[in-house]
Design a protein around this motif. Structure first.
Motif, PDB file in Angstrom:
ATOM      1  N   ASP A  91       0.922   2.885   6.656  1.00 33.15           N
ATOM      2  CA  ASP A  91       0.109   2.969   5.593  1.00 33.15           C
ATOM      3  C   ASP A  91      -1.099   1.939   6.114  1.00 33.15           C
ATOM      4  O   ASP A  91      -2.431   2.035   5.865  1.00 33.15           O
ATOM      5  CB  ASP A  91       0.500   2.463   4.196  1.00 33.15           C
ATOM      6  CG  ASP A  91       1.339   3.466   3.535  1.00 33.15           C
ATOM      7  OD1 ASP A  91       1.192   4.846   3.999  1.00 33.15           O
ATOM      8  OD2 ASP A  91       2.056   3.457   2.767  1.00 33.15           O
ATOM      9  N   GLU A  95      -5.317   2.653   6.936  1.00 33.31           N
ATOM     10  CA  GLU A  95      -6.360   2.048   6.221  1.00 33.31           C
ATOM     11  C   GLU A  95      -7.174   1.326   7.453  1.00 33.31           C
ATOM     12  O   GLU A  95      -8.465   1.162   7.022  1.00 33.31           O
ATOM     13  CB  GLU A  95      -5.474   0.890   5.246  1.00 33.31           C
ATOM     14  CG  GLU A  95      -6.798   0.012   4.704  1.00 33.31           C
ATOM     15  CD  GLU A  95      -6.151  -1.278   3.751  1.00 33.31           C
ATOM     16  OE1 GLU A  95      -6.905  -1.986   3.174  1.00 33.31           O
ATOM     17  OE2 GLU A  95      -4.840  -1.311   3.673  1.00 33.31           O
ATOM     18  N   ARG A 120      -1.576  10.043   0.299  1.00 30.95           N
ATOM     19  CA  ARG A 120      -0.369   9.260   0.232  1.00 30.95           C
ATOM     20  C   ARG A 120      -0.397   8.663  -1.446  1.00 30.95           C
ATOM     21  O   ARG A 120       0.514   8.364  -1.703  1.00 30.95           O
ATOM     22  CB  ARG A 120      -0.256   8.310   1.309  1.00 30.95           C
ATOM     23  CG  ARG A 120      -0.036   9.120   2.559  1.00 30.95           C
ATOM     24  CD  ARG A 120       0.379   7.732   3.755  1.00 30.95           C
ATOM     25  NE  ARG A 120       0.376   8.345   4.992  1.00 30.95           N
ATOM     26  CZ  ARG A 120       0.845   7.888   6.143  1.00 30.95           C
ATOM     27  NH1 ARG A 120       1.212   6.495   6.152  1.00 30.95           N
ATOM     28  NH2 ARG A 120       1.058   8.609   7.182  1.00 30.95           N
ATOM     29  N   ASN A 121      -1.459   8.173  -1.581  1.00 31.76           N
ATOM     30  CA  ASN A 121      -1.470   7.141  -2.688  1.00 31.76           C
ATOM     31  C   ASN A 121      -3.126   7.376  -3.408  1.00 31.76           C
ATOM     32  O   ASN A 121      -3.940   6.786  -2.937  1.00 31.76           O
ATOM     33  CB  ASN A 121      -1.415   5.782  -2.579  1.00 31.76           C
ATOM     34  CG  ASN A 121      -1.452   4.930  -3.595  1.00 31.76           C
ATOM     35  OD1 ASN A 121      -1.222   5.270  -4.755  1.00 31.76           O
ATOM     36  ND2 ASN A 121      -1.808   3.844  -3.631  1.00 31.76           N
ATOM     37  N   THR A 123      -6.008   7.187  -5.523  1.00 30.58           N
ATOM     38  CA  THR A 123      -6.543   6.220  -6.406  1.00 30.58           C
ATOM     39  C   THR A 123      -8.114   6.515  -6.334  1.00 30.58           C
ATOM     40  O   THR A 123      -8.895   7.166  -5.512  1.00 30.58           O
ATOM     41  CB  THR A 123      -6.459   4.787  -5.899  1.00 30.58           C
ATOM     42  OG1 THR A 123      -7.338   4.423  -4.610  1.00 30.58           O
ATOM     43  CG2 THR A 123      -4.976   4.452  -5.362  1.00 30.58           C
TER      44      THR A 123
END
Length: 238
Positions: A91, A95, A120-121, A123
């Motif tokens: 991760d 990023e 993956r996440n 938001t």
């Protein structure tokens, strides 16, 4: 006898090398901790670089790249871990690649990394990055998808920073999505949709009166409207 002597020397040199390498690792691990304690970022970078040379690992490489990124050294960050989209990236690596590629104006490549982050996440903050980058690359349908997600999922405590004025400022993330929505609507028809876009900008200003970019954009759209009106008022010539 000679062969045994040479073999003995080789074994001895390997042993010394192993001890030396172990000692160096301990030294730079201690050095890293000390630099971290002192807040010396260049010292941390130097220590981590030595540790990577002595005992390479993906975790250390990712950490070094992340440090470069936080220090705005985006080229160095990308040189450390590359920029390809890899499914087994950590991760942190994703990023670093996403933020660094955006910073060096590689929007197309950055989109792929932010897409993996969102996968993956998911938001609202990542959705904003994707909406903004897709608008930059004229992919308005993709941008709209992320704008819709952001407007629905942005929380009141989420903020977005802007830097176009001399003094940076923050606004609610939802206001930032409203701004992108206005720009998207305007780009769909730059003549017919000016008023629709301005209405959204006005609504955003009520929520975030300090949103300087909104006022600048609104003034520009109204200027464009005046130009169009003046052109329409001109008598047609045969």
């Amino acid at each position: 006898m000679k062969r045994l002597f040479v073999l003995g020397l080789l074994v001895s040199s390997f042993t010394v090398s192993a001890q030396s390498n172990s000692d160096l690792l301990k030294h730079y691990e201690a050095y890293y901790k000390q630099m971290k304690q002192q807040g010396d970022m260049q010292g941390i970078i130097n220590a981590m670089t030595h540790l990577n040379v002595l005992s390479p690992s993906h975790a250390r490489m990712d950490t070094l790249a992340y440090i470069y990124m936080t220090e705005d050294k985006y080229i160095q960050a990308l040189n450390t871990i590359g920029y390809d989209r890899l499914v087994d990236d950590s991760d942190i690596a994703i990023e670093v690649k996403a933020v660094s590629l955006k910073a060096v104006k590689q929007a197309e490549l950055a989109i792929g990394q932010f897409e993996e982050m969102f996968k993956r996440n998911p938001t609202a903050l990542v959705a904003y990055e994707l909406a903004e980058l897709n608008m930059q690359t004229q992919k308005f349908a993709e941008a709209d998808k992320h704008i819709t997600y952001g407007l629905a999922n942005a929380k009141d405590d989420m903020k977005k920073a802007f830097y176009e004025s001399q003094t940076p400022y923050e606004v609610p993330l939802k206001s930032a999505f409203m701004y992108l929505n206005a720009i998207s609507i305007y780009n769909k028809d730059k003549k017919a949709n000016i008023d629709k876009a301005v209405d959204i900008l006005d609504a955003t200003l009520k929520v975030s009166p300090n949103f300087n970019l909104i006022q600048l954009t609104k003034n520009e759209l109204l200027r464009q409207k005046q130009i169009l009106q003046a052109q329409a008022a001109q008598p047609k010539t045969n």
